[in-house]
Scaffold this motif. Structure first.
Motif, PDB file in Angstrom:
ATOM      1  N   ASP A  46       1.394   1.750  -7.404  1.00 37.44           N
ATOM      2  CA  ASP A  46       2.738   2.197  -7.746  1.00 37.44           C
ATOM      3  C   ASP A  46       3.694   1.387  -6.884  1.00 37.44           C
ATOM      4  OD1 ASP A  46       5.229   3.542  -7.663  1.00 37.44           O
ATOM      5  OD2 ASP A  46       4.281   5.444  -8.152  1.00 37.44           O
ATOM      6  N   ALA A  47       4.423   0.459  -7.486  1.00 38.89           N
ATOM      7  CA  ALA A  47       5.294  -0.449  -6.730  1.00 38.89           C
ATOM      8  C   ALA A  47       6.351   0.299  -5.937  1.00 38.89           C
ATOM      9  CB  ALA A  47       5.941  -1.463  -7.673  1.00 38.89           C
ATOM     10  N   ASP A  48       6.941   1.342  -6.498  1.00 40.03           N
ATOM     11  CA  ASP A  48       7.961   2.106  -5.776  1.00 40.03           C
ATOM     12  C   ASP A  48       7.356   2.812  -4.566  1.00 40.03           C
ATOM     13  OD1 ASP A  48      10.090   1.395  -7.460  1.00 40.03           O
ATOM     14  OD2 ASP A  48       9.612   3.032  -8.852  1.00 40.03           O
ATOM     15  N   PHE A  49       6.217   3.455  -4.757  1.00 46.24           N
ATOM     16  CA  PHE A  49       5.542   4.128  -3.654  1.00 46.24           C
ATOM     17  C   PHE A  49       5.168   3.116  -2.574  1.00 46.24           C
ATOM     18  CE2 PHE A  49       1.668   5.519  -1.497  1.00 46.24           C
ATOM     19  CZ  PHE A  49       2.069   6.751  -1.012  1.00 46.24           C
ATOM     20  N   TYR A  50       4.623   1.983  -3.005  1.00 51.28           N
ATOM     21  CA  TYR A  50       4.226   0.934  -2.069  1.00 51.28           C
ATOM     22  C   TYR A  50       5.417   0.491  -1.236  1.00 51.28           C
ATOM     23  CZ  TYR A  50       2.518  -3.606  -0.433  1.00 51.28           C
ATOM     24  OH  TYR A  50       2.160  -4.677   0.344  1.00 51.28           O
ATOM     25  N   GLN A  51       6.548   0.231  -1.887  1.00 49.93           N
ATOM     26  CA  GLN A  51       7.730  -0.246  -1.172  1.00 49.93           C
ATOM     27  C   GLN A  51       8.272   0.832  -0.238  1.00 49.93           C
ATOM     28  OE1 GLN A  51       8.594  -3.456  -1.203  1.00 49.93           O
ATOM     29  NE2 GLN A  51       9.959  -2.937   0.443  1.00 49.93           N
ATOM     30  N   ASN A  52       8.246   2.086  -0.674  1.00 48.88           N
ATOM     31  CA  ASN A  52       8.761   3.171   0.161  1.00 48.88           C
ATOM     32  C   ASN A  52       7.871   3.449   1.376  1.00 48.88           C
ATOM     33  OD1 ASN A  52      11.013   3.626  -1.450  1.00 48.88           O
ATOM     34  ND2 ASN A  52       9.936   5.083  -2.743  1.00 48.88           N
ATOM     35  N   LYS A  53       6.570   3.368   1.207  1.00 47.21           N
ATOM     36  CA  LYS A  53       5.639   3.724   2.284  1.00 47.21           C
ATOM     37  C   LYS A  53       5.120   2.526   3.080  1.00 47.21           C
ATOM     38  CE  LYS A  53       5.778   8.068   1.391  1.00 47.21           C
ATOM     39  NZ  LYS A  53       6.475   8.989   2.276  1.00 47.21           N
ATOM     40  N   HIS A  54       5.226   1.334   2.505  1.00 44.94           N
ATOM     41  CA  HIS A  54       4.667   0.147   3.158  1.00 44.94           C
ATOM     42  C   HIS A  54       5.689  -0.989   3.231  1.00 44.94           C
ATOM     43  CE1 HIS A  54       0.760   2.090   3.003  1.00 44.94           C
ATOM     44  NE2 HIS A  54       0.979   2.346   1.728  1.00 44.94           N
ATOM     45  N   SER A  55       6.942  -0.641   3.388  1.00 42.13           N
ATOM     46  CA  SER A  55       7.997  -1.660   3.421  1.00 42.13           C
ATOM     47  C   SER A  55       7.846  -2.608   4.606  1.00 42.13           C
ATOM     48  CB  SER A  55       9.372  -0.999   3.436  1.00 42.13           C
ATOM     49  OG  SER A  55       9.518  -0.178   4.581  1.00 42.13           O
ATOM     50  N   PHE A  56       7.053  -2.200   5.607  1.00 39.47           N
ATOM     51  CA  PHE A  56       6.823  -3.082   6.755  1.00 39.47           C
ATOM     52  C   PHE A  56       6.156  -4.390   6.322  1.00 39.47           C
ATOM     53  CE2 PHE A  56       2.958  -0.580   6.442  1.00 39.47           C
ATOM     54  CZ  PHE A  56       1.942  -1.498   6.675  1.00 39.47           C
ATOM     55  N   VAL A  57       5.385  -4.351   5.232  1.00 36.41           N
ATOM     56  CA  VAL A  57       4.731  -5.568   4.744  1.00 36.41           C
ATOM     57  C   VAL A  57       5.793  -6.574   4.305  1.00 36.41           C
ATOM     58  CG1 VAL A  57       3.143  -6.518   3.031  1.00 36.41           C
ATOM     59  CG2 VAL A  57       2.664  -4.289   4.065  1.00 36.41           C
ATOM     60  N   THR A  58       6.786  -6.107   3.557  1.00 34.46           N
ATOM     61  CA  THR A  58       7.888  -6.964   3.133  1.00 34.46           C
ATOM     62  C   THR A  58       8.673  -7.451   4.351  1.00 34.46           C
ATOM     63  OG1 THR A  58       8.063  -5.811   1.020  1.00 34.46           O
ATOM     64  CG2 THR A  58       9.973  -7.078   1.707  1.00 34.46           C
ATOM     65  N   ALA A  59       8.905  -6.564   5.303  1.00 36.95           N
ATOM     66  CA  ALA A  59       9.651  -6.941   6.512  1.00 36.95           C
ATOM     67  C   ALA A  59       8.942  -8.073   7.262  1.00 36.95           C
ATOM     68  CB  ALA A  59       9.845  -5.730   7.412  1.00 36.95           C
ATOM     69  N   TYR A  60       7.611  -7.994   7.362  1.00 36.34           N
ATOM     70  CA  TYR A  60       6.858  -9.068   8.020  1.00 36.34           C
ATOM     71  C   TYR A  60       7.015 -10.393   7.269  1.00 36.34           C
ATOM     72  CZ  TYR A  60       4.314  -5.775  11.058  1.00 36.34           C
ATOM     73  OH  TYR A  60       3.973  -4.842  11.987  1.00 36.34           O
ATOM     74  N   GLY A  61       7.071 -10.327   5.957  1.00 33.89           N
ATOM     75  CA  GLY A  61       7.165 -11.529   5.144  1.00 33.89           C
ATOM     76  C   GLY A  61       8.527 -12.186   5.142  1.00 33.89           C
ATOM     77  N   GLU A  62       9.565 -11.464   5.535  1.00 29.76           N
ATOM     78  CA  GLU A  62      10.913 -12.034   5.524  1.00 29.76           C
ATOM     79  C   GLU A  62      11.022 -13.247   6.442  1.00 29.76           C
ATOM     80  OE1 GLU A  62      13.793  -8.948   6.125  1.00 29.76           O
ATOM     81  OE2 GLU A  62      13.378  -8.069   4.157  1.00 29.76           O
TER      82      GLU A  62
END
Length: 67
Positions: A7-23
């Motif tokens: 679930d992309a929304d759930f993933y982004q809400n609960k695991h947004s740190f992954v995106t933050a690391y990739g920035e």
């Protein structure tokens, strides 16, 4: 058989740190207009959107269709 339901929304809400690391990687990549970039394992696509903002063409692929 292993389920691959994400679930992309759930993933982004609960695991947004992954995106933050990739920035930081987007900054290092320094995408330029006219470049073509392939993001394998793109997850929710947030980093793809950031790369697209640079004018580069981005193709994001993830194992899960839902992502």
């Amino acid at each position: 058989m292993i389920s691959n339901n994400w679930d992309a929304d759930f993933y982004q809400n609960k695991h947004s740190f992954v995106t933050a690391y990739g920035e930081d990687m987007v900054e290092i990549l320094s995408p330029q207009a006219g470049e073509i970039i392939l993001d394998l394992g793109c997850g929710s696509g947030k980093l793809c959107a950031k790369i697209a903002d640079s004018g580069a063409s981005i193709y994001g692929l993830d194992y899960s269709e839902n992502m």
